[in-house]
Write a protein that holds these residues in place. Sequence first.
Motif, PDB file in Angstrom:
ATOM      1  N   ASP A 138      57.509  22.524  37.589  1.00 32.83           N
ATOM      2  CA  ASP A 138      56.858  21.250  37.290  1.00 32.83           C
ATOM      3  C   ASP A 138      55.717  21.372  36.285  1.00 32.83           C
ATOM      4  O   ASP A 138      55.075  20.364  35.953  1.00 32.83           O
ATOM      5  N   PHE A 139      55.440  22.599  35.812  1.00 33.72           N
ATOM      6  CA  PHE A 139      54.269  22.816  34.958  1.00 33.72           C
ATOM      7  C   PHE A 139      54.617  23.683  33.747  1.00 33.72           C
ATOM      8  O   PHE A 139      55.560  24.469  33.775  1.00 33.72           O
ATOM      9  N   ASP A 140      53.786  23.530  32.724  1.00 37.57           N
ATOM     10  CA  ASP A 140      53.937  24.356  31.531  1.00 37.57           C
ATOM     11  C   ASP A 140      53.100  25.626  31.609  1.00 37.57           C
ATOM     12  O   ASP A 140      53.360  26.601  30.906  1.00 37.57           O
ATOM     13  N   SER A 141      52.072  25.607  32.472  1.00 39.92           N
ATOM     14  CA  SER A 141      51.194  26.763  32.589  1.00 39.92           C
ATOM     15  C   SER A 141      50.357  26.643  33.854  1.00 39.92           C
ATOM     16  O   SER A 141      50.300  25.582  34.491  1.00 39.92           O
ATOM     17  N   VAL A 142      49.674  27.741  34.195  1.00 35.91           N
ATOM     18  CA  VAL A 142      48.750  27.748  35.323  1.00 35.91           C
ATOM     19  C   VAL A 142      47.467  28.451  34.905  1.00 35.91           C
ATOM     20  O   VAL A 142      47.493  29.415  34.131  1.00 35.91           O
ATOM     21  N   PHE A 143      46.345  27.925  35.400  1.00 33.61           N
ATOM     22  CA  PHE A 143      45.013  28.472  35.095  1.00 33.61           C
ATOM     23  C   PHE A 143      44.293  28.748  36.411  1.00 33.61           C
ATOM     24  O   PHE A 143      44.260  27.890  37.290  1.00 33.61           O
ATOM     25  N   TYR A 144      43.715  29.948  36.512  1.00 30.65           N
ATOM     26  CA  TYR A 144      42.969  30.330  37.714  1.00 30.65           C
ATOM     27  C   TYR A 144      41.482  30.489  37.380  1.00 30.65           C
ATOM     28  O   TYR A 144      41.096  31.438  36.708  1.00 30.65           O
ATOM     29  N   PRO A 145      40.612  29.567  37.834  1.00 27.84           N
ATOM     30  CA  PRO A 145      39.174  29.800  37.745  1.00 27.84           C
ATOM     31  C   PRO A 145      38.750  30.883  38.742  1.00 27.84           C
ATOM     32  O   PRO A 145      39.467  31.155  39.717  1.00 27.84           O
ATOM     33  N   GLY A 146      37.585  31.465  38.490  1.00 22.92           N
ATOM     34  CA  GLY A 146      37.092  32.497  39.390  1.00 22.92           C
ATOM     35  C   GLY A 146      36.071  31.988  40.385  1.00 22.92           C
ATOM     36  O   GLY A 146      36.236  30.950  41.010  1.00 22.92           O
ATOM     37  N   GLY A 147      34.966  32.709  40.490  1.00 18.55           N
ATOM     38  CA  GLY A 147      34.126  32.638  41.667  1.00 18.55           C
ATOM     39  C   GLY A 147      34.570  33.788  42.557  1.00 18.55           C
ATOM     40  O   GLY A 147      35.664  34.351  42.386  1.00 18.55           O
ATOM     41  N   HIS A 148      33.747  34.164  43.513  1.00 17.13           N
ATOM     42  CA  HIS A 148      34.122  35.306  44.351  1.00 17.13           C
ATOM     43  C   HIS A 148      35.220  34.978  45.359  1.00 17.13           C
ATOM     44  O   HIS A 148      35.938  35.862  45.814  1.00 17.13           O
ATOM     45  N   GLY A 149      35.386  33.690  45.696  1.00 19.97           N
ATOM     46  CA  GLY A 149      36.364  33.309  46.714  1.00 19.97           C
ATOM     47  C   GLY A 149      37.763  33.849  46.508  1.00 19.97           C
ATOM     48  O   GLY A 149      38.384  34.343  47.457  1.00 19.97           O
ATOM     49  N   PRO A 150      38.320  33.776  45.281  1.00 14.32           N
ATOM     50  CA  PRO A 150      39.704  34.214  45.079  1.00 14.32           C
ATOM     51  C   PRO A 150      39.959  35.671  45.461  1.00 14.32           C
ATOM     52  O   PRO A 150      41.098  36.044  45.751  1.00 14.32           O
ATOM     53  N   MET A 151      38.914  36.497  45.476  1.00  9.91           N
ATOM     54  CA  MET A 151      39.111  37.910  45.798  1.00  9.91           C
ATOM     55  C   MET A 151      39.540  38.097  47.243  1.00  9.91           C
ATOM     56  O   MET A 151      40.172  39.097  47.587  1.00  9.91           O
ATOM     57  N   TRP A 152      39.168  37.139  48.096  1.00 10.72           N
ATOM     58  CA  TRP A 152      39.543  37.234  49.503  1.00 10.72           C
ATOM     59  C   TRP A 152      40.857  36.528  49.811  1.00 10.72           C
ATOM     60  O   TRP A 152      41.666  37.062  50.580  1.00 10.72           O
ATOM     61  N   ASP A 153      41.078  35.342  49.245  1.00 11.41           N
ATOM     62  CA  ASP A 153      42.315  34.650  49.638  1.00 11.41           C
ATOM     63  C   ASP A 153      43.424  34.730  48.592  1.00 11.41           C
ATOM     64  O   ASP A 153      44.508  35.243  48.875  1.00 11.41           O
ATOM     65  N   LEU A 154      43.177  34.304  47.371  1.00 14.41           N
ATOM     66  CA  LEU A 154      44.267  34.247  46.391  1.00 14.41           C
ATOM     67  C   LEU A 154      44.807  35.623  46.020  1.00 14.41           C
ATOM     68  O   LEU A 154      45.992  35.771  45.720  1.00 14.41           O
ATOM     69  N   ALA A 155      43.946  36.634  46.068  1.00 20.53           N
ATOM     70  CA  ALA A 155      44.403  37.990  45.734  1.00 20.53           C
ATOM     71  C   ALA A 155      45.457  38.497  46.712  1.00 20.53           C
ATOM     72  O   ALA A 155      46.263  39.363  46.369  1.00 20.53           O
ATOM     73  N   GLU A 156      45.446  37.943  47.919  1.00 18.40           N
ATOM     74  CA  GLU A 156      46.381  38.399  48.963  1.00 18.40           C
ATOM     75  C   GLU A 156      47.415  37.335  49.324  1.00 18.40           C
ATOM     76  O   GLU A 156      48.253  37.565  50.189  1.00 18.40           O
ATOM     77  N   ASP A 157      47.351  36.184  48.700  1.00 18.68           N
ATOM     78  CA  ASP A 157      48.167  35.037  49.097  1.00 18.68           C
ATOM     79  C   ASP A 157      49.595  35.162  48.565  1.00 18.68           C
ATOM     80  O   ASP A 157      49.810  35.155  47.345  1.00 18.68           O
ATOM     81  N   PRO A 158      50.592  35.228  49.446  1.00 19.63           N
ATOM     82  CA  PRO A 158      51.974  35.395  48.973  1.00 19.63           C
ATOM     83  C   PRO A 158      52.462  34.222  48.127  1.00 19.63           C
ATOM     84  O   PRO A 158      53.279  34.405  47.224  1.00 19.63           O
ATOM     85  N   ASP A 159      51.961  33.014  48.412  1.00 12.67           N
ATOM     86  CA  ASP A 159      52.365  31.857  47.611  1.00 12.67           C
ATOM     87  C   ASP A 159      51.836  31.982  46.189  1.00 12.67           C
ATOM     88  O   ASP A 159      52.531  31.663  45.218  1.00 12.67           O
ATOM     89  N   SER A 160      50.592  32.446  46.058  1.00  9.40           N
ATOM     90  CA  SER A 160      50.010  32.648  44.729  1.00  9.40           C
ATOM     91  C   SER A 160      50.760  33.735  43.977  1.00  9.40           C
ATOM     92  O   SER A 160      51.064  33.582  42.789  1.00  9.40           O
ATOM     93  N   ILE A 161      51.045  34.815  44.659  1.00 12.84           N
ATOM     94  CA  ILE A 161      51.762  35.931  44.023  1.00 12.84           C
ATOM     95  C   ILE A 161      53.126  35.464  43.517  1.00 12.84           C
ATOM     96  O   ILE A 161      53.499  35.711  42.359  1.00 12.84           O
ATOM     97  N   ARG A 162      53.871  34.765  44.371  1.00 14.13           N
ATOM     98  CA  ARG A 162      55.201  34.261  43.979  1.00 14.13           C
ATOM     99  C   ARG A 162      55.088  33.273  42.817  1.00 14.13           C
ATOM    100  O   ARG A 162      55.914  33.280  41.901  1.00 14.13           O
ATOM    101  N   LEU A 163      54.066  32.414  42.863  1.00 14.32           N
ATOM    102  CA  LEU A 163      53.890  31.414  41.818  1.00 14.32           C
ATOM    103  C   LEU A 163      53.659  32.074  40.456  1.00 14.32           C
ATOM    104  O   LEU A 163      54.309  31.723  39.465  1.00 14.32           O
TER     105      LEU A 163
END
Length: 227
Positions: A93-118
Amino acid sequence: MKILIVLTSHDRLGDTGRKTGFWLEELAAPYYVFLDAGAEITLASPKGGQPPLDPKSNEPEFQTDLTRRFQADEAAKARLADTARLDSVRQDDFDSVFYPGGHGPMWDLAEDPDSIRLIESFIRAGKPIALVCHAPGVLRHVKGPDGRPLVAGKTVTGFTNGEEEAVGLTHVVPFLVEDELQAKGGRFSKAADWAPYVVRDGQLITGQNPASSGPAARKLVEELTKA
């Protein structure tokens, strides 16, 4: 042009008792780069709904014209309050994806299987992706089509060890972005601490720090609008 922005749902800064989340400038600057380029923007996060803002990123010394524009933008704030659940969005459904930072992603998105698959699905589809500051750390478990770490052999950047040391969180974060990208075979490149710096290697665009978020977004739009 349809762009997905993926934000963290994590709000605890390790065991410090302090709050974290996404860094406001790293959402606001790309948001308006994309909006002003005519893009259709969708926001998502692992839990959906309102993602946590790192309160430090809204302190006066870290505010910019674009963070103030965002805070005064009722439509933007309404969109932020109602992010889609990450497991409900599809690369198709998208042409691209952008990930902003902050320290939060290091705990959840770095380990999130949905993010990894995406991310892996965007890469397989040949679409560009961009990540800034701490967000390149979410690539730690992402594999390329060849089964190797996505960053292996690629020139990348992200929040540096020196920048992490400067904010006093070297021993709080679960890993260091610079070290982790190198451990996965990435060729880590960096400018002076806090200077805007963006690297593109193939489909992958990475930015070093908050000041790099706008330039990274502009580089992404440039890639998307190439003839």
